[in-house]
Motif scaffolding. Structure first.
Motif, PDB file in Angstrom:
ATOM      1  N   PHE A 131       0.822  -1.208   0.000  1.00 41.51           N
ATOM      2  CA  PHE A 131       0.000   0.000   0.000  1.00 41.51           C
ATOM      3  C   PHE A 131       0.860   1.262   0.000  1.00 41.51           C
ATOM      4  N   THR A 132       2.008   1.247   0.696  1.00 39.20           N
ATOM      5  CA  THR A 132       2.870   2.430   0.674  1.00 39.20           C
ATOM      6  C   THR A 132       3.546   2.580  -0.690  1.00 39.20           C
ATOM      7  N   ALA A 133       3.858   1.459  -1.335  1.00 43.09           N
ATOM      8  CA  ALA A 133       4.414   1.525  -2.692  1.00 43.09           C
ATOM      9  C   ALA A 133       3.380   2.085  -3.665  1.00 43.09           C
ATOM     10  N   THR A 134       2.114   1.732  -3.450  1.00 44.67           N
ATOM     11  CA  THR A 134       1.046   2.246  -4.313  1.00 44.67           C
ATOM     12  C   THR A 134       0.874   3.743  -4.117  1.00 44.67           C
ATOM     13  N   LEU A 135       0.937   4.201  -2.866  1.00 47.31           N
ATOM     14  CA  LEU A 135       0.858   5.636  -2.598  1.00 47.31           C
ATOM     15  C   LEU A 135       2.027   6.372  -3.251  1.00 47.31           C
ATOM     16  N   LEU A 136       3.204   5.776  -3.212  1.00 52.02           N
ATOM     17  CA  LEU A 136       4.371   6.375  -3.852  1.00 52.02           C
ATOM     18  C   LEU A 136       4.178   6.444  -5.363  1.00 52.02           C
ATOM     19  N   ALA A 137       3.625   5.389  -5.944  1.00 55.76           N
ATOM     20  CA  ALA A 137       3.361   5.389  -7.386  1.00 55.76           C
ATOM     21  C   ALA A 137       2.346   6.464  -7.754  1.00 55.76           C
ATOM     22  N   GLY A 138       1.358   6.670  -6.886  1.00 56.88           N
ATOM     23  CA  GLY A 138       0.382   7.725  -7.140  1.00 56.88           C
ATOM     24  C   GLY A 138       1.023   9.102  -7.117  1.00 56.88           C
ATOM     25  N   ALA A 139       1.874   9.342  -6.123  1.00 57.16           N
ATOM     26  CA  ALA A 139       2.563  10.636  -6.038  1.00 57.16           C
ATOM     27  C   ALA A 139       3.469  10.845  -7.247  1.00 57.16           C
ATOM     28  N   ALA A 140       4.168   9.789  -7.656  1.00 55.11           N
ATOM     29  CA  ALA A 140       5.046   9.893  -8.827  1.00 55.11           C
ATOM     30  C   ALA A 140       4.239  10.197 -10.087  1.00 55.11           C
ATOM     31  N   SER A 141       3.039   9.646 -10.173  1.00 57.75           N
ATOM     32  CA  SER A 141       2.184   9.924 -11.330  1.00 57.75           C
ATOM     33  C   SER A 141       1.815  11.403 -11.382  1.00 57.75           C
ATOM     34  N   TRP A 142       1.537  11.980 -10.220  1.00 58.25           N
ATOM     35  CA  TRP A 142       1.224  13.413 -10.181  1.00 58.25           C
ATOM     36  C   TRP A 142       2.424  14.234 -10.652  1.00 58.25           C
TER      37      TRP A 142
END
Length: 382
Positions: A131-142
């Motif tokens: 879940f923290t990796a997914t949050l990081l991927a979301g931030a990177a997408s932004w």
């Protein structure tokens, strides 16, 4: 060993009174972004400048959502340096509204997203989990989306990454809470595969390699089914009060995410003509704002330390959102510009009702809640 004095001021939490101006700027971006969207539909709405019509998307995604999400993450981390995210995002929105050259606002928004990436990386290094990796991927997408916009790329190369930012952020937070349902290891591996497929699909869509976005659409449909199966909202919807409201908002939001994927896979394409308006607003309005409506009574107290007292009237703005989107998407499918404008106006009414109901909830619960300055973990959701 204590940190040097010159660095200690970066470590402590920021008191709630200093967070509120950032929240205000975020909601300013929302209000003006909605006005810009209405003008795009031909609805006469007041705007500080006609030039803001073209900035509807940046104000809504980076100005509003970016400020709020990065502010929530900064509060959760409790380190002052992480407030660079909401500060730069809010300033970016303010400069866009103020009429400065667009590139200055885009640069500030990119800086804000870079801080969110850094904060999300800190969370991941502290707790290495899916879940923290997914949050990081979301931030990177932004960050990728903002850099693409800053570089002057067309919105067809920007919007997929902005969608990834919001979808992955929500998915990561819901994944954290899914642990209460103890999804099997196979389901967790499936989630990882879905996220990888979504990131790859968004990259293909943004690059024009998969111009209809079928790969990303398939991933969105798979994610919808995964969340509908393993989200704890399936259980909490049987509760009462705020807990049930949150669950209803979440589950109804998943319907819109699935609808966007279904429309795209049926041939309309994702975030492209002829289903551009339908798929875009099914995701950004139907899915994302359903999450906002559900989580606002929890997020706002964590950020401001003012309680939001739940009332059954909250179902009004949620229902208005869904009805207005049915009208808008129906108009999109029928090719009716007039009804699309009516649907858009009703979208604005739903958001206004949300703001008024939330303000009323704060007034009713105006006693401060007794929580520490550093809010609960970012994943704390009902």
């Amino acid at each position: 060993m204590k940190a040097p004095i010159r660095h200690r001021w970066l470590q402590g939490p920021v008191p709630p009174p200093y967070r509120i101006p950032l929240l205000v700027l975020g909601f300013m971006a929302l209000v003006i972004g909605v006005g810009a969207g209405l003008r795009r539909l031909g609805v006469d709405a007041p705007l500080p400048s006609p030039g803001l019509i073209a900035l509807h998307g940046p104000l809504m995604v980076s100005g509003f959502f970016g400020t709020l999400i990065s502010l929530e993450r900064a509060v959760a981390l409790g380190a002052r340096w992480t407030y660079g995210g909401p500060v730069f995002a809010a300033l970016g929105a303010a400069t866009l509204v103020g009429g400065t050259p667009v590139w200055t606002g885009a640069l500030l928004l990119a800086l804000g997203s870079a801080f969110l990436v850094a904060g999300s990386l800190a969370v991941f290094l502290r707790q290495r989990a899916v879940f923290t990796a997914t949050l990081l991927a979301g931030a990177a997408s932004w960050l990728i989306g903002n850099l693409a916009w800053l570089a002057g790329l067309p919105f067809t190369a920007v919007v997929p990454w902005w969608a990834g930012f919001l979808v992955l952020t929500i998915a990561g937070e819901r994944l954290e809470l899914s642990r209460f349902l103890a999804p099997p290891a196979a389901a967790q591996r499936a989630f990882v595969g879905i996220v990888a497929m979504l990131l790859g699909g968004l990259a293909l869509l943004a690059a024009g390699i998969d111009p209809r976005g079928f790969v990303a659409s398939g991933a969105l449909l798979a994610l919808t089914l995964w969340l509908a199966r393993y989200d704890i909202a399936r259980r909490t919807v049987r509760e009462t009060g705020l807990t049930r409201f949150i669950a209803v908002a979440l589950l109804s939001g998943y319907v819109w995410l699935g609808a966007a994927a279904a429309i795209a896979l049926a041939g309309g394409g994702l975030f492209v003509a002829p289903a551009y308006d339908a798929t875009l607003h099914a995701v950004f309005l139907g899915f994302v704002f359903s999450m906002v409506f559900g989580h606002a009574p929890i997020i706002l107290p964590a950020v401001t330390h003012f309680a939001v007292r739940f009332h059954r009237a909250f179902y009004l703005h949620l229902a208005l959102l869904h009805v207005s989107l049915i009208v808008r998407l129906g108009a999109d499918l029928a090719g009716s510009a007039d009804w699309r404008a009516i649907g858009g106006a009703l979208n604005a009414v739903a958001l206004l009702a949300f703001i008024l109901n939330t303000a009323s909830g704060i007034w009713r619960g105006r006693l401060k809640i007794s929580t520490p300055a550093s809010a609960p973990n970012h994943g704390a959701r009902a």
